[in-house]
Design a protein around this motif. Structure first.
Motif, PDB file in Angstrom:
ATOM      1  N   MET A 183      48.813  40.653  58.391  1.00 22.59           N
ATOM      2  CA  MET A 183      48.460  40.212  59.791  1.00 22.59           C
ATOM      3  C   MET A 183      48.291  41.629  60.547  1.00 22.59           C
ATOM      4  O   MET A 183      49.095  42.622  60.690  1.00 22.59           O
ATOM      5  CB  MET A 183      49.587  39.338  60.245  1.00 22.59           C
ATOM      6  CG  MET A 183      49.231  38.947  61.589  1.00 22.59           C
ATOM      7  SD  MET A 183      49.557  40.017  62.935  1.00 22.59           S
ATOM      8  CE  MET A 183      51.306  39.918  63.326  1.00 22.59           C
TER       9      MET A 183
ATOM     10  N   GLU B 110      44.625  33.133  69.487  1.00 25.56           N
ATOM     11  CA  GLU B 110      43.485  33.169  69.902  1.00 25.56           C
ATOM     12  C   GLU B 110      43.444  33.390  71.456  1.00 25.56           C
ATOM     13  O   GLU B 110      44.477  33.052  72.010  1.00 25.56           O
ATOM     14  CB  GLU B 110      42.840  31.572  69.566  1.00 25.56           C
ATOM     15  CG  GLU B 110      42.759  31.485  68.122  1.00 25.56           C
ATOM     16  CD  GLU B 110      41.448  32.201  67.244  1.00 25.56           C
ATOM     17  OE1 GLU B 110      40.759  32.712  67.935  1.00 25.56           O
ATOM     18  OE2 GLU B 110      41.225  31.554  66.368  1.00 25.56           O
TER      19      GLU B 110
ATOM     20  N   ILE C 141      42.779  30.549  54.829  1.00 22.89           N
ATOM     21  CA  ILE C 141      43.004  31.813  55.277  1.00 22.89           C
ATOM     22  C   ILE C 141      41.968  32.949  54.664  1.00 22.89           C
ATOM     23  O   ILE C 141      41.503  32.621  53.407  1.00 22.89           O
ATOM     24  CB  ILE C 141      44.401  32.385  54.741  1.00 22.89           C
ATOM     25  CG1 ILE C 141      44.781  33.771  55.156  1.00 22.89           C
ATOM     26  CG2 ILE C 141      44.582  32.138  53.110  1.00 22.89           C
ATOM     27  CD1 ILE C 141      46.268  33.975  55.166  1.00 22.89           C
TER      28      ILE C 141
ATOM     29  N   ILE D  94      46.421  27.000  62.615  1.00 17.56           N
ATOM     30  CA  ILE D  94      45.072  26.785  63.333  1.00 17.56           C
ATOM     31  C   ILE D  94      44.980  25.271  63.659  1.00 17.56           C
ATOM     32  O   ILE D  94      44.656  25.229  64.795  1.00 17.56           O
ATOM     33  CB  ILE D  94      43.977  26.677  61.881  1.00 17.56           C
ATOM     34  CG1 ILE D  94      43.859  28.099  61.113  1.00 17.56           C
ATOM     35  CG2 ILE D  94      42.830  26.171  62.345  1.00 17.56           C
ATOM     36  CD1 ILE D  94      43.535  29.111  62.207  1.00 17.56           C
TER      37      ILE D  94
ATOM     38  N   GLU E 148      49.418  31.193  70.736  1.00 16.76           N
ATOM     39  CA  GLU E 148      49.924  32.247  69.673  1.00 16.76           C
ATOM     40  C   GLU E 148      51.210  31.544  68.847  1.00 16.76           C
ATOM     41  O   GLU E 148      52.397  31.859  69.019  1.00 16.76           O
ATOM     42  CB  GLU E 148      50.471  33.371  70.431  1.00 16.76           C
ATOM     43  CG  GLU E 148      51.055  34.424  69.516  1.00 16.76           C
ATOM     44  CD  GLU E 148      51.495  35.743  69.986  1.00 16.76           C
ATOM     45  OE1 GLU E 148      51.483  35.742  71.398  1.00 16.76           O
ATOM     46  OE2 GLU E 148      51.700  36.914  69.442  1.00 16.76           O
TER      47      GLU E 148
ATOM     48  N   ARG F  86      44.626  38.362  63.334  1.00 15.95           N
ATOM     49  CA  ARG F  86      44.194  37.584  61.995  1.00 15.95           C
ATOM     50  C   ARG F  86      45.063  37.825  60.910  1.00 15.95           C
ATOM     51  O   ARG F  86      45.665  38.871  60.858  1.00 15.95           O
ATOM     52  CB  ARG F  86      42.670  37.939  61.619  1.00 15.95           C
ATOM     53  CG  ARG F  86      41.523  37.646  62.683  1.00 15.95           C
ATOM     54  CD  ARG F  86      41.510  35.929  62.855  1.00 15.95           C
ATOM     55  NE  ARG F  86      40.292  35.757  63.652  1.00 15.95           N
ATOM     56  CZ  ARG F  86      40.709  35.296  64.952  1.00 15.95           C
ATOM     57  NH1 ARG F  86      41.817  34.973  65.460  1.00 15.95           N
ATOM     58  NH2 ARG F  86      39.651  34.920  65.729  1.00 15.95           N
ATOM     59  N   ASN F  87      45.434  36.624  60.016  1.00 15.91           N
ATOM     60  CA  ASN F  87      45.826  36.825  58.682  1.00 15.91           C
ATOM     61  C   ASN F  87      45.083  36.951  57.744  1.00 15.91           C
ATOM     62  O   ASN F  87      44.005  36.444  57.777  1.00 15.91           O
ATOM     63  CB  ASN F  87      46.749  35.674  58.575  1.00 15.91           C
ATOM     64  CG  ASN F  87      48.217  35.635  59.780  1.00 15.91           C
ATOM     65  OD1 ASN F  87      49.067  36.274  59.533  1.00 15.91           O
ATOM     66  ND2 ASN F  87      47.834  34.876  60.655  1.00 15.91           N
TER      67      ASN F  87
ATOM     68  N   ASP G 207      47.458  42.459  64.562  1.00 20.24           N
ATOM     69  CA  ASP G 207      47.236  41.877  65.978  1.00 20.24           C
ATOM     70  C   ASP G 207      46.908  42.942  66.997  1.00 20.24           C
ATOM     71  O   ASP G 207      47.626  44.067  67.000  1.00 20.24           O
ATOM     72  CB  ASP G 207      48.876  41.362  66.394  1.00 20.24           C
ATOM     73  CG  ASP G 207      48.815  40.645  67.772  1.00 20.24           C
ATOM     74  OD1 ASP G 207      47.839  40.633  68.501  1.00 20.24           O
ATOM     75  OD2 ASP G 207      49.898  40.313  68.114  1.00 20.24           O
TER      76      ASP G 207
ATOM     77  N   HIS H 218      48.899  28.781  57.049  1.00 18.15           N
ATOM     78  CA  HIS H 218      47.770  29.195  57.935  1.00 18.15           C
ATOM     79  C   HIS H 218      47.091  28.158  58.457  1.00 18.15           C
ATOM     80  O   HIS H 218      46.855  28.175  59.857  1.00 18.15           O
ATOM     81  CB  HIS H 218      46.950  30.189  57.008  1.00 18.15           C
ATOM     82  CG  HIS H 218      45.799  30.588  57.683  1.00 18.15           C
ATOM     83  ND1 HIS H 218      44.311  29.968  57.952  1.00 18.15           N
ATOM     84  CD2 HIS H 218      45.476  31.722  58.396  1.00 18.15           C
ATOM     85  CE1 HIS H 218      43.517  30.573  58.463  1.00 18.15           C
ATOM     86  NE2 HIS H 218      44.107  31.691  58.849  1.00 18.15           N
TER      87      HIS H 218
ATOM     88  N   HIS I 163      49.497  33.179  64.437  1.00 19.37           N
ATOM     89  CA  HIS I 163      48.242  33.168  64.601  1.00 19.37           C
ATOM     90  C   HIS I 163      47.907  33.271  66.223  1.00 19.37           C
ATOM     91  O   HIS I 163      48.619  32.598  66.713  1.00 19.37           O
ATOM     92  CB  HIS I 163      47.741  32.023  64.000  1.00 19.37           C
ATOM     93  CG  HIS I 163      46.000  32.033  64.062  1.00 19.37           C
ATOM     94  ND1 HIS I 163      45.178  32.989  63.609  1.00 19.37           N
ATOM     95  CD2 HIS I 163      45.437  31.243  64.846  1.00 19.37           C
ATOM     96  CE1 HIS I 163      43.968  32.700  63.940  1.00 19.37           C
ATOM     97  NE2 HIS I 163      43.990  31.856  64.736  1.00 19.37           N
TER      98      HIS I 163
END
Lengths: 386, 386
Positions: free
Chosen positions: A242, A361, A381, A277, A346, A258-259, A244, A273, A359
């Motif tokens: 991961m 955005e 993923i 999402i 998050e 992103r993972n 960040d 994952h 995760h």
């Protein structure tokens, strides 16, 4: 006049107008600001020189009229390129009087000898000047009353202008392109600290001015935490990697991650994952004016823990001139979302003791709902060479 | 136990011993620390997570016994990898009590109900917590007296151990290799902001963990200032380009710069560069234990202005866990140099109104004199493709 990396005057005038309306309501004769983001918010003064903690910087925002910058001489030429006309400077560091009497004079002049001066004192704030000088200032400007700024800076900065949103979208795009290139730099056998260095290089190559923040982790089926520095351990098949990042362009941050699976993911990793999402989707679905920060937390938490509450603490936060600012997606934050607010979603999962996945955005709240600023990741993923 | 990017326990124990000796002398029952560098100094807690201003972090250093970390839960796993055993954490941000009562309890327990607690309040310090929580803490721990730390942190951190000096030498070497490669990325026609991005990439490629600081400038026969962000103007023949960087490896900074001439320099530029080198030499010549910070200022200023005093303010400063820390090379700083102090020599010249040149090197003070940590530049300004 547009300062380097800044906006046209109209942007700063609009901010000042909004601030002065709030100050009138709160009964404040002036604001005293000391931090990079607060000072830049009203001036456009953009420099990496804040990395040096030696010198204090001050901005006085009066209840009417224009701001007064009280700053070290080394910054006067750059401040003169902003719309601020009243710039008072001294040769810092001055061991006898490091700007204190100059500041006391400016405050007394603009706030009146017995005015009430607002200083950000609440959550997430700090006073960026020595406490001894803070005490000296209060003694020197004896008639002034220093109070909390009534959350004015926090409220002002929470709602972004279109110009600010465009900046955040630009840096999100840059980071997105860097993430898309991770397969070039990471795979089984590559040490994590090398991945960190190369990823920062990708961000710069794609157009970031600098990379103030990079964190992450790698481990079998998840990572132990998301704040440790990267070590020399090479990535191995079965690892989840991961990254960040908080990159900056023209003074505005992105903050998303992103993972990646090193080699094909096992079923648990793939499912985790996709659950992250789905959690982002659930929050985005309800993210519109009127919903609360807590509502977004609960929408994600329901999918993550069945509503048990996350050990990770918060599941997102405000974003803009700082990596994190303003609201928190936690049960206790009842802030109502407004159009123009920019925040991160998050969600995190604990897959096993000491094995987590997170995760993230970035979105802006529109009247119509969530508008993604980061290039939204889908289910599935991404897989790196294993 | 060595935390990621840190030192073996012995280093931290030695620091604690020295601190406790000073605390006994100053009559302090505990120190309260809130900033990244101060907390890392005693713990080795290294993370880029400080970029987020949301959460406060606290370390209590008692007059005897071991430090107590009072920190957000998100940092507990990383802190547990340091030698600190007493870690108390809460889920931050907590809008009702963001660590204040936990901290009050730890302080009262370690300092006694009526102890005197030292907090760094002097030059270059700040309190990294909201003022409102600072007031709450004082109310909550009503019997404690909070005073200035008597300069203990400043004095402790000024003299570096051999382990610290090795770190600073390592990052100076990395930056030196990046500077040696500037001809690969800069020359006539290349926009300055592109040079800035590419230079940071070189630093990372050569081994920096990150590049917190890059400043500089470019202009005909000198630059206007050294803190502005880079713009899109392409370098042109006759420009002087300066890059000044603070890169970090394992938590320690370098801070030095290099000047370049785009195409062959004119006589004034060549002479100015060499005068800056001579000024560094003059200061290095007398930099040994017993000389004062002011002595170094005057040695340089004599060559730069004939002893008129420099408008640039200071001509160097301490260096280590921060880009700038501790002493300043100014007439008013009478700090006596000691073996182990690391500082920058940073002479500047004003060639014409708004046209300056600055040069900077990093040294450590040894019993025998100055030991250069940065790869010392010689006379003769380096020339880029014009």
């Amino acid at each position: 006049m547009t300062p380097p990396g800044g906006f046209p005057d109209t942007e700063y005038r609009a901010r000042l107008d909004r601030a002065q309306a709030m100050m009138a309501q709160a009964g404040l004769a002036a604001l005293l600001l000391t931090t990079e983001a607060d000072i830049r918010y009203f001036t456009g003064f953009l420099t990496r020189f804040w990395e040096s903690p030696t010198r204090p910087w001050f901005l006085v925002v009066p209840a009417s009229g224009s701001p007064v910058a009280v700053i070290p001489a080394i910054g006067a030429a750059l401040m003169a390129q902003t719309w601020v006309k009243d710039i008072r400077s001294w040769r810092a560091p001055d061991y006898d009087d490091d700007g204190v009497s100059l500041l006391a004079e400016a405050l007394t002049e603009r706030a009146g000898a017995h005015g009430v001066v607002g200083v950000p004192m609440g959550l997430e704030s700090h006073l960026r000047m020595p406490l001894s000088d803070w005490h000296r200032l209060q003694a020197r400007a004896g008639g002034l009353a220093f109070r909390d700024d009534a959350g004015i800076l926090r409220r002002l900065r929470a709602v972004k202008s279109e110009a600010e949103i465009a900046r955040i979208r630009a840096i999100c795009g840059i980071a997105g392109r860097a993430f898309a290139r991770v397969p070039e730099i990471a795979g089984a056998g590559v040490p994590l600290d090398r991945v960190f260095r190369r990823f920062q290089m990708l961000g710069l190559e794609e157009g970031a001015d600098w990379v103030p923040y990079l964190a992450g982790g790698a481990g079998t089926g998840g990572y132990a935490d998301v704040i440790s520095p990267a070590g020399p351990r090479p990535l191995a098949p079965g690892d989840v990697l991961m990254l960040d990042t908080g990159m900056v362009r023209d003074g505005y941050f992105c903050d998303f991650d992103r993972n990646f699976s090193v080699g094909p993911p096992d079923a648990a990793t793939a499912a985790a994952h996709d659950r992250l999402i789905d959690a982002v989707d659930a929050a985005a679905e309800i993210a519109r004016p009127g919903a609360s920060a807590a509502d977004l937390f609960h929408a994600m938490d329901q999918l993550l823990t069945g509503g048990q509450g996350s050990a990770a603490g918060r599941l997102g936060h405000g974003l803009g001139m700082q990596l994190t600012e303003g609201l928190s997606l936690i049960p206790a934050d009842h802030t109502r979302l407004e159009a123009g607010m920019v925040l991160t979603l998050e969600p995190g999962l604990e897959l096993a003791p000491g094995r987590i996945m997170v995760h993230e955005e970035n979105i802006v709240i529109r009247d119509t709902g969530a508008d993604f600023l980061s290039p939204r990741a889908g289910r599935g993923i991404p897989v790196l060479e294993g």
